[in-house]
Design a protein around this motif. Structure first.
Motif, short mmCIF file in Angstrom:
data_model
loop_
_atom_site.label_atom_id
_atom_site.label_comp_id
_atom_site.label_asym_id
_atom_site.label_seq_id
_atom_site.Cartn_x
_atom_site.Cartn_y
_atom_site.Cartn_z
N ALA A 24 0.83 -1.21 0.00
CA ALA A 24 0.00 0.00 0.00
C ALA A 24 0.86 1.26 0.00
O ALA A 24 2.04 1.23 0.35
CB ALA A 24 -0.91 0.01 1.23
N GLU A 25 0.22 2.35 -0.40
CA GLU A 25 0.82 3.67 -0.29
C GLU A 25 0.09 4.45 0.80
O GLU A 25 -1.15 4.56 0.77
CB GLU A 25 0.71 4.44 -1.61
N VAL A 26 0.84 4.97 1.76
CA VAL A 26 0.24 5.74 2.85
C VAL A 26 0.73 7.18 2.75
O VAL A 26 1.92 7.43 2.54
CB VAL A 26 0.63 5.16 4.23
N THR A 27 -0.17 8.11 2.89
CA THR A 27 0.19 9.53 3.00
C THR A 27 -0.50 10.07 4.25
O THR A 27 -1.73 10.08 4.33
CB THR A 27 -0.28 10.33 1.77
N VAL A 28 0.30 10.48 5.21
CA VAL A 28 -0.25 11.11 6.41
C VAL A 28 -0.41 12.60 6.13
O VAL A 28 0.55 13.25 5.71
CB VAL A 28 0.66 10.89 7.64
N VAL A 29 -1.61 13.11 6.34
CA VAL A 29 -1.86 14.54 6.18
C VAL A 29 -2.28 15.11 7.52
O VAL A 29 -2.88 14.42 8.34
CB VAL A 29 -2.93 14.82 5.10
N SER A 30 -1.96 16.37 7.74
CA SER A 30 -2.23 16.98 9.04
C SER A 30 -3.42 17.92 9.00
O SER A 30 -3.61 18.67 8.04
CB SER A 30 -1.00 17.76 9.52
N ASP A 31 -4.21 17.89 10.08
CA ASP A 31 -5.24 18.90 10.27
C ASP A 31 -4.71 20.06 11.11
O ASP A 31 -5.46 20.98 11.42
CB ASP A 31 -6.47 18.29 10.96
N GLY A 32 -3.42 20.01 11.46
CA GLY A 32 -2.82 21.09 12.23
C GLY A 32 -2.79 20.79 13.72
O GLY A 32 -3.57 19.99 14.23
N PRO A 33 -1.87 21.43 14.44
CA PRO A 33 -1.75 21.20 15.89
C PRO A 33 -2.99 21.68 16.65
O PRO A 33 -3.63 22.66 16.28
CB PRO A 33 -0.53 22.04 16.28
N ALA A 71 -3.75 12.30 10.06
CA ALA A 71 -4.79 11.54 9.37
C ALA A 71 -4.18 10.76 8.21
O ALA A 71 -3.81 11.35 7.18
CB ALA A 71 -5.88 12.48 8.85
N PRO A 72 -4.04 9.44 8.34
CA PRO A 72 -3.48 8.65 7.24
C PRO A 72 -4.47 8.44 6.10
O PRO A 72 -5.65 8.19 6.33
CB PRO A 72 -3.11 7.32 7.90
N ILE A 73 -3.97 8.56 4.89
CA ILE A 73 -4.73 8.21 3.68
C ILE A 73 -4.02 7.01 3.06
O ILE A 73 -2.82 7.08 2.75
CB ILE A 73 -4.77 9.38 2.69
N ILE A 74 -4.74 5.92 2.91
CA ILE A 74 -4.13 4.66 2.47
C ILE A 74 -4.73 4.24 1.14
O ILE A 74 -5.96 4.13 1.01
CB ILE A 74 -4.35 3.54 3.51
N MET A 76 -4.95 1.14 -1.08
CA MET A 76 -4.70 -0.30 -1.12
C MET A 76 -5.96 -1.03 -1.54
O MET A 76 -7.08 -0.56 -1.32
CB MET A 76 -4.21 -0.82 0.24
N ASN A 77 -5.76 -2.17 -2.16
CA ASN A 77 -6.86 -3.04 -2.58
C ASN A 77 -7.92 -2.30 -3.39
O ASN A 77 -9.12 -2.53 -3.26
CB ASN A 77 -7.51 -3.70 -1.35
N GLY A 78 -7.44 -1.35 -4.21
CA GLY A 78 -8.34 -0.66 -5.11
C GLY A 78 -9.15 0.47 -4.49
O GLY A 78 -10.03 1.03 -5.14
N LYS A 79 -8.86 0.80 -3.22
CA LYS A 79 -9.59 1.87 -2.55
C LYS A 79 -8.63 2.89 -1.95
O LYS A 79 -7.49 2.55 -1.59
CB LYS A 79 -10.50 1.30 -1.44
N THR A 80 -9.12 4.12 -1.82
CA THR A 80 -8.38 5.17 -1.14
C THR A 80 -9.15 5.51 0.14
O THR A 80 -10.31 5.96 0.06
CB THR A 80 -8.22 6.42 -2.02
N ILE A 81 -8.52 5.29 1.27
CA ILE A 81 -9.20 5.33 2.57
C ILE A 81 -8.58 6.43 3.43
O ILE A 81 -7.36 6.46 3.63
CB ILE A 81 -9.06 3.98 3.30
N LEU A 82 -9.41 7.32 3.94
CA LEU A 82 -8.99 8.37 4.85
C LEU A 82 -9.47 8.05 6.26
O LEU A 82 -10.66 7.76 6.46
CB LEU A 82 -9.58 9.72 4.41
N PHE A 83 -8.56 8.10 7.22
CA PHE A 83 -8.92 7.90 8.63
C PHE A 83 -9.00 9.27 9.31
O PHE A 83 -8.00 9.98 9.41
CB PHE A 83 -7.89 7.03 9.34
N GLU A 84 -10.19 9.63 9.80
CA GLU A 84 -10.49 10.88 10.51
C GLU A 84 -10.50 12.07 9.52
O GLU A 84 -9.89 12.02 8.45
CB GLU A 84 -9.52 11.16 11.66
N THR A 85 -11.20 13.14 9.95
CA THR A 85 -11.34 14.30 9.06
C THR A 85 -10.98 15.62 9.73
O THR A 85 -11.15 16.68 9.12
CB THR A 85 -12.79 14.40 8.54
#
Length: 299
Positions: A24-33, A71-74, A76-85
């Motif tokens: 998988a490819e993971v990209t962690v993005v930030s909502d800020g401190p 917030a990781p964006i993953i 994998m398995n044909g889907k793009t999944i964001l954890f938390e917003t």
């Protein structure tokens, strides 16, 4: 002239971090401190001086606690999944929050690419960015995954005290407009390919962590199992101000951290120092967190 970085959402560097994880490819993005304020008023069950001594010993500020929102964006398995917003447009925890969509743009990720938004629970810093202020979904092609208990508790609100009014209003504003897109997961269910729910109640009664598997690699996204890599690791039975049931939360925390330490599973934490990836080890009567090295050069 105003300073170059007068925008509180500005960052010295783009606020995203990509890395390879199994297949998988993971990209962690930030909502800020997110600034909580006085540590002694937020971490309870021991004296304020004990809390500050723990922070000082670990070279951390003693006047306030600042949490990240990772917030990781993953893909994998044909889907793009964001954890938390993230916090969305709310500024109750300060003006440095609410940059999730900006971080995604910096990473070159279009919100329309997101197929699934996974929420550990319905607190404002986790579901606050599901919808824009006008109720339009920020992720127009995504299904929203949350536990039924948390959806019902926080959009109904009748079982919660008046102190949670802002949280309930936020959950309603973000979750009710997408009710037809919401899918409920259950404990131990692999509700998306490679994503398994782990019920860890206490912070909220429907709070879950998530075991993510890709190829031979695994990590556990902790959600709000533990908000601090020192205070709630060294003293996992300490109580946190925003837990619905602090004692149940502590039982969940020690149970899941013990499992992760025993099995050597990497963790990804929403609130730990950027970007939030590391390992858990048992130490004394508690635990110790070891941050993972960042992968800054492509293999």
């Amino acid at each position: 002239m105003p300073p170059e970085h007068s925008d509180p959402h500005a960052a010295k560097l783009p606020y995203y971090y990509p890395f390879q994880f199994g297949d998988a490819e993971v990209t962690v993005v930030s909502d800020g401190p997110l600034e909580l304020g006085d540590p002694g008023q937020n971490f309870l069950g021991v004296t304020s001086s004990t809390v500050k001594d723990m922070l000082k010993r670990n070279f951390l500020r003693t006047d306030t606690v600042v949490l990240e929102q990772n917030a990781p964006i993953i893909k994998m398995n044909g889907k793009t999944i964001l954890f938390e917003t993230g916090m969305g447009t709310s500024k109750i925890f300060g003006h440095t929050t609410g940059r999730l969509l900006r971080s995604m743009r910096e990473a070159g990720i279009d919100p329309a690419e997101i197929d699934a938004v996974v929420l550990s629970h319905a607190h404002i810093d986790h579901c606050g960015g599901v919808c824009a202020e006008d109720g339009i979904p920020n992720f127009p092609n995504a299904q929203i995954y949350i536990s039924q208990r948390d959806f019902e508790d926080w959009t109904d609100g009748s079982s919660l005290g008046d102190g949670f009014r802002v949280q309930v209003e936020n959950a309603r504003r973000n979750l009710l407009p997408v009710r037809d897109r919401i899918v409920f997961y259950e404990d131990a269910e692999e509700f998306l390919p490679g994503v398994q729910a782990i019920h860890a109640p206490g912070h909220t009664m429907g709070h879950h962590c998530f075991l993510v598997t890709s190829g031979r690699e695994q990590f556990c996204f902790l959600g709000d199992l533990t908000h601090h890599h020192v205070l709630l690791f060294e003293r996992p039975w300490m109580e946190f101000k925003y837990d619905m049931d602090p004692k149940l939360s502590a039982r969940s925390r020690t149970r899941v951290l013990d499992m992760l330490a025993t099995d050597g599973i990497q963790v990804m934490s929403y609130h730990f120092a950027w970007p939030g990836a590391g390992h858990v080890a048992k130490e004394g009567d508690g635990f110790r967190y070891f941050p993972s090295s960042m992968q800054l050069i492509a293999a």
